[in-house]
Design a protein around this motif. Structure first.
Motif, mmCIF file in Angstrom:
data_model
loop_
_atom_site.group_PDB
_atom_site.id
_atom_site.type_symbol
_atom_site.label_atom_id
_atom_site.label_comp_id
_atom_site.label_asym_id
_atom_site.label_seq_id
_atom_site.Cartn_x
_atom_site.Cartn_y
_atom_site.Cartn_z
ATOM 1 N N TYR A 201 6.423 -2.222 -2.943
ATOM 2 C CA TYR A 201 6.709 -3.280 -1.972
ATOM 3 C C TYR A 201 7.138 -4.535 -2.744
ATOM 4 C CZ TYR A 201 4.320 -0.275 1.373
ATOM 5 O OH TYR A 201 3.952 0.782 2.170
ATOM 6 N N LYS B 237 4.201 -10.137 6.654
ATOM 7 C CA LYS B 237 4.379 -8.820 7.273
ATOM 8 C C LYS B 237 4.381 -7.701 6.245
ATOM 9 C CE LYS B 237 6.959 -10.572 11.260
ATOM 10 N NZ LYS B 237 8.254 -10.524 12.004
ATOM 11 N N THR B 238 5.077 -7.898 5.114
ATOM 12 C CA THR B 238 5.146 -6.838 4.106
ATOM 13 C C THR B 238 3.783 -6.609 3.463
ATOM 14 O OG1 THR B 238 7.439 -7.468 3.654
ATOM 15 C CG2 THR B 238 6.364 -6.049 2.044
ATOM 16 N N PHE C 153 0.799 -6.906 4.843
ATOM 17 C CA PHE C 153 -0.056 -6.112 5.731
ATOM 18 C C PHE C 153 0.511 -4.703 5.949
ATOM 19 C CE2 PHE C 153 -1.652 -10.348 6.807
ATOM 20 C CZ PHE C 153 -3.016 -10.111 6.687
ATOM 21 N N LYS C 154 1.813 -4.568 5.838
ATOM 22 C CA LYS C 154 2.406 -3.224 5.876
ATOM 23 C C LYS C 154 1.906 -2.410 4.688
ATOM 24 C CE LYS C 154 6.926 -0.899 5.971
ATOM 25 N NZ LYS C 154 8.404 -1.109 5.947
ATOM 26 N N MET C 155 1.837 -3.053 3.524
ATOM 27 C CA MET C 155 1.326 -2.397 2.324
ATOM 28 C C MET C 155 -0.143 -2.011 2.499
ATOM 29 S SD MET C 155 -0.727 -3.116 -0.593
ATOM 30 C CE MET C 155 -0.651 -4.890 -0.816
ATOM 31 N N ASN D 38 -1.782 -1.401 5.265
ATOM 32 C CA ASN D 38 -1.891 -0.298 6.221
ATOM 33 C C ASN D 38 -1.482 1.028 5.596
ATOM 34 O OD1 ASN D 38 -2.828 -1.880 8.357
ATOM 35 N ND2 ASN D 38 -0.755 -2.426 9.009
ATOM 36 N N PHE D 39 -0.469 0.986 4.730
ATOM 37 C CA PHE D 39 -0.046 2.207 4.028
ATOM 38 C C PHE D 39 -1.179 2.726 3.147
ATOM 39 C CE2 PHE D 39 1.675 4.240 0.223
ATOM 40 C CZ PHE D 39 2.451 5.254 0.780
#
Length: 263
Positions: free
Chosen positions: A56, A68-69, A71-73, A75-76
């Protein structure tokens, strides 16, 4: 933080790496570039035999916005069955405040996650001792202090600008905020709206026209606000009361002469 060798890091042979390399617009320079961070991280993961399964690379602030990125990380990582090492160049690439701390601690405590900081040669796991977490916390505090120092410098600079005749807000309708060839900012007369504003001032000065007349006249001449809206009476009132048009700007409750052309 815990300093671990290859053997202790890979006690679980299923350990995978998720890379997080962040840079803000202010930090687009050598040493803080995404490519520089990735190079160091990839060398580190190779030396520790930790395969990288995701990378990321957001160009976003760690203190403003929704991240956003980030929290995307997170969650992944939560969805992975194998234990994950979140690998960053430094602590401040991951976070510069404690506002995300409980999200990260949830990963460490409940999802077999580790934090690896390459430049600082540190690893944090849920089994790290108290002194390790104190160092981790200290690095966050140092990063947060750096951000606050930058903010103080910006505020100080903004306080000094009016004394130099420089305006740091959005220019009023009839003007445009523009960049010079030296990547500095200035304010110039808008070639489209400027003449319309000037005409409205002249017509108002005759004493013949009411605010309703001026509002209608503005619309007929194509007057638009900075946001592209048509003029209302209050728009015209605000324009006529704005000292910027005759050479003064209102900042911090005072009037300062500005350096820009008068309409």
């Amino acid at each position: 933080m815990t300093k671990l060798n290859n053997e202790s890091i890979n006690m679980n042979q299923n350990l995978k790496a998720v890379v997080f390399a962040r840079v803000s617009t202010r930090e687009q320079k050598e040493g803080y570039s995404i490519s520089g961070q990735l190079h160091r991280i990839e060398e580190y993961c190779g030396s520790k035999n930790i395969p990288i399964i995701a990378t990321y690379t957001p160009a976003e602030s760690s203190t403003k916005g929704a991240r956003k990125t980030f929290f995307k990380m997170l969650n992944f990582v939560k969805k992975q069955k194998a234990p994950i090492a979140i690998v960053c160049d430094k602590v401040d690439r991951l976070q510069r405040s404690f506002k995300e701390y409980h999200f990260i601690m949830d990963l460490l405590d409940n999802h077999k996650t580790q934090l690896h900081f390459v430049t600082e040669h540190e690893v944090v796991t849920k089994d790290s001792d108290n002194s390790a977490f104190m160092v981790y916390h200290m690095n966050i505090m140092i990063a947060e202090g750096y951000v606050r120092c930058l903010s103080d410098n910006v505020k100080r600079g903004m306080r000094e600008m009016p004394e130099k005749g420089e305006y740091f807000h959005t220019a009023p309708v009839g003007y445009l905020n523009q960049r010079t060839s030296r990547h500095q900012t200035t304010i110039n007369i808008d070639p489209i709206m400027g003449p319309i504003v000037k005409k409205l001032f002249h017509e108002y000065a005759t004493g013949i026209y009411s605010l309703a007349d001026l509002t209608r006249m503005a619309d007929e001449n194509g007057f638009r606000t900075i946001r592209g809206n048509k003029a209302h009476k209050q728009t015209i009132i605000n324009m006529l009361k704005n000292p910027f048009y005759y050479g003064y700007m209102r900042c911090y409750g005072k009037l300062y002469p500005h350096n820009y052309e008068k309409l």
